[in-house]
Scaffold this active site. Structure first.
Site, PDB file in Angstrom:
ATOM      1  N   LYS A 233    -122.449  67.203 -68.251  1.00  0.00           N
ATOM      2  CA  LYS A 233    -122.652  68.563 -68.763  1.00  0.00           C
ATOM      3  C   LYS A 233    -124.120  68.889 -69.072  1.00  0.00           C
ATOM      4  CE  LYS A 233    -117.958  69.666 -69.603  1.00  0.00           C
ATOM      5  NZ  LYS A 233    -116.808  68.996 -70.179  1.00  0.00           N
TER       6      LYS A 233
ATOM      7  N   PHE B 217    -109.311  64.044 -73.053  1.00  0.00           N
ATOM      8  CA  PHE B 217    -109.699  64.743 -71.829  1.00  0.00           C
ATOM      9  C   PHE B 217    -110.912  64.030 -71.248  1.00  0.00           C
ATOM     10  CE2 PHE B 217    -111.943  67.595 -69.070  1.00  0.00           C
ATOM     11  CZ  PHE B 217    -110.919  68.079 -68.277  1.00  0.00           C
TER      12      PHE B 217
ATOM     13  N   ASP C 277    -117.003  58.583 -74.339  1.00  0.00           N
ATOM     14  CA  ASP C 277    -117.172  59.748 -73.473  1.00  0.00           C
ATOM     15  C   ASP C 277    -117.855  60.830 -74.307  1.00  0.00           C
ATOM     16  OD1 ASP C 277    -117.019  62.077 -72.025  1.00  0.00           O
ATOM     17  OD2 ASP C 277    -114.966  61.750 -71.327  1.00  0.00           O
TER      18      ASP C 277
HETATM   19  C1  PLP Z   1    -115.880  68.175 -69.240  1.00  0.00           C
HETATM   20  C2  PLP Z   1    -115.511  66.813 -69.632  1.00  0.00           C
HETATM   21  C3  PLP Z   1    -115.268  65.808 -68.676  1.00  0.00           C
HETATM   22  C4  PLP Z   1    -115.244  66.086 -67.192  1.00  0.00           C
HETATM   23  O1  PLP Z   1    -116.447  66.555 -66.704  1.00  0.00           O
HETATM   24  P1  PLP Z   1    -116.459  67.308 -65.273  1.00  0.00           P
HETATM   25  O2  PLP Z   1    -117.917  67.526 -64.999  1.00  0.00           O
HETATM   26  O3  PLP Z   1    -115.699  68.588 -65.459  1.00  0.00           O
HETATM   27  O4  PLP Z   1    -115.811  66.394 -64.296  1.00  0.00           O
HETATM   28  C5  PLP Z   1    -114.992  64.541 -69.121  1.00  0.00           C
HETATM   29  N1  PLP Z   1    -114.949  64.255 -70.434  1.00  0.00           N
HETATM   30  C6  PLP Z   1    -115.180  65.180 -71.382  1.00  0.00           C
HETATM   31  C7  PLP Z   1    -115.136  64.788 -72.815  1.00  0.00           C
HETATM   32  C8  PLP Z   1    -115.450  66.497 -71.014  1.00  0.00           C
HETATM   33  O5  PLP Z   1    -115.630  67.426 -71.964  1.00  0.00           O
END
Ligand code: PLP
Length: 398
Positions: free
Chosen positions: A255, A141, A226
């Site tokens: 985040k 994700f 990520d």
């Molecule tokens: C939440 C998340 C994203 C996307 O972030 P947004 O601010 O919602 O665009 C990307 N990678 C990971 C691992 C995430 O948990």
């Protein structure tokens, strides 16, 4: 004042139905607690998917937000602002990197990393034009843009949204041999999560990150972590790859970088990699805005000063052991630090019903997939409050 059900009704009537929230309407929060419009109090056990690691409305972050809002909020990058440089310097110091590029949402930071890897591939590695490939993992994700959902293995994320950008190769997660097999002469990057959060807190086998590091170095492929959900203390370290003493080439953050106040994200990397961008190559009107930069500086300081990494490691180990003793409807518990999940037994049925029961007990959790419940409270939580939560979880899932 409108009731929860009235508010839910207008939200459903006027809003696109791209989410399926629990039927609770939150109107106030402080620390680890939130209150609904009727004044009922709940413990937040999701932390906005780890965006509020520092707790809701942390006073230091609120102060930075209010003071900066009173001075300057946005200049665009057409002009310099006095907050951005110190924010980027703080990021580089904290992660021991050389350069950073600020954006807003996590998905934008991932897109930025993809662009950086491709341009690095052409201008530094010498890949022929338009041939660059990036290896990604099944179950990933990384956000919701059309490029990113194009390499998702989740059918629902893709269906109806094609055509998609080419240039991505999917391999099984946690399988270093598959990574080695997937790397070809045109591979410029390996994009991965050190723990797959949305997939259900999937922890790769011990040694996977170190092996991936070694393969990326050997084949001159950028290792792009990520850490939007796993970073900034959540897994008990400043970033999760540190559990295997691995330093990726590209760190993607979002985040909790703003403590839940504003959308702030960043790519942190080396001069060789982020140096590929020239003026006009990439940008965002709000990316690097002084309000976000000031808030992010305060949010990062809170993680350091309040030792939230060590706190997550200690409390996470304690809570994981508690959860592991549950049995009952829980088949297994997994995760790291305070990013934990309970996988329910097949016979227990869908996780959603249990999240609704936990809500009735005063605990807000969200299911991921059918049978998994993620437990990720703000890192400022204390042991007695975790025990309070455990009693309720044991009542519902034990
Ligand atoms: C939440 C998340 C994203 C996307 O972030 P947004 O601010 O919602 O665009 C990307 N990678 C990971 C691992 C995430 O948990």
């Amino acid at each position: 004042m409108a009731t929860s059900s009235e508010i839910i009704e207008i939200t459903e009537k006027y809003g696109a139905h791209n989410y399926h929230p629990l039927p609770v309407v939150i109107s106030r929060a402080e620390g680890v607690w939130v209150w609904d419009v009727e004044g009922r109090k709940y413990l937040d056990f999701l932390s906005a998917y780890s965006a509020v690691n520092q707790g809701h409305r942390h006073p230091r972050i609120v102060k930075a937000l209010v003071e900066q809002a009173d001075r300057l909020t946005l200049t665009s990058r057409a002009f310099h602002n006095d907050q951005l440089g110190p924010f980027l310097a703080k990021l580089c110091a904290l992660f021991d990197m050389q350069m950073a590029l600020p954006m807003n949402t996590g998905a934008e930071a991932v897109e930025t990393a993809i662009k950086a890897a491709r341009k690095w591939g052409y201008s530094v590695k010498g890949v022929a034009a338009d041939r660059a490939r990036i290896v990604c993992c099944e179950g990933n994700f990384h956000g919701r843009t059309t490029t990113i959902v194009g390499f998702s293995s989740e059918a629902q994320y893709r269906e109806g949204f094609g055509p998609f950008a080419p240039g991505f190769d999917l391999i099984p997660y946690g399988d270093a041999d598959a990574l080695e097999a997937a790397i070809g002469p045109d591979t410029v990057g390996f994009l991965f999560e050190p723990i797959q959060g949305e997939a259900g807190v999937v922890v790769p086998p011990e040694g996977y990150l170190a092996r991936a590091r070694e393969l990326c170095s050997r084949h001159r492929v950028l290792m792009m972590a990520d850490e939007i959900q796993t970073g900034l203390g959540r897994c008990g370290r400043m970033y999760c790859c540190q559990h295997e003493d691995v330093v990726p080439d590209v760190l993607i953050l979002g985040k909790a970088i703003s403590g839940g106040m504003l959308p702030v994200s960043a790519v942190v990397s080396s001069r060789e990699i982020l140096g590929v961008f020239s003026p006009g190559d990439h940008g965002s009107t709000f990316g690097g805005n002084p309000l976000g930069a000031a808030v992010a500086c305060a949010a990062l300081d809170v993680i350091t000063d309040e030792k939230l990494c060590a706190r997550a490691a200690e409390l996470g180990a304690y809570f994981e052991a508690e959860l592991a003793s549950l049995g009952g409807k829980v088949e297994l518990v997994r995760g790291r630090g305070l990013l934990l999940a309970a996988v329910l037994r097949e016979s227990a049925g869908a996780a959603r019903a249990y999240c609704e029961q936990l809500k009735a007990e005063g605990l807000l959790c969200k299911e991921t997939h059918d049978r998994i419940i993620r437990f990720a409270p703000p890192l400022v939580i204390d042991k007695p409050t975790l025990d309070w939560a455990f009693e309720r979880i044991a009542k519902v899932l034990g």
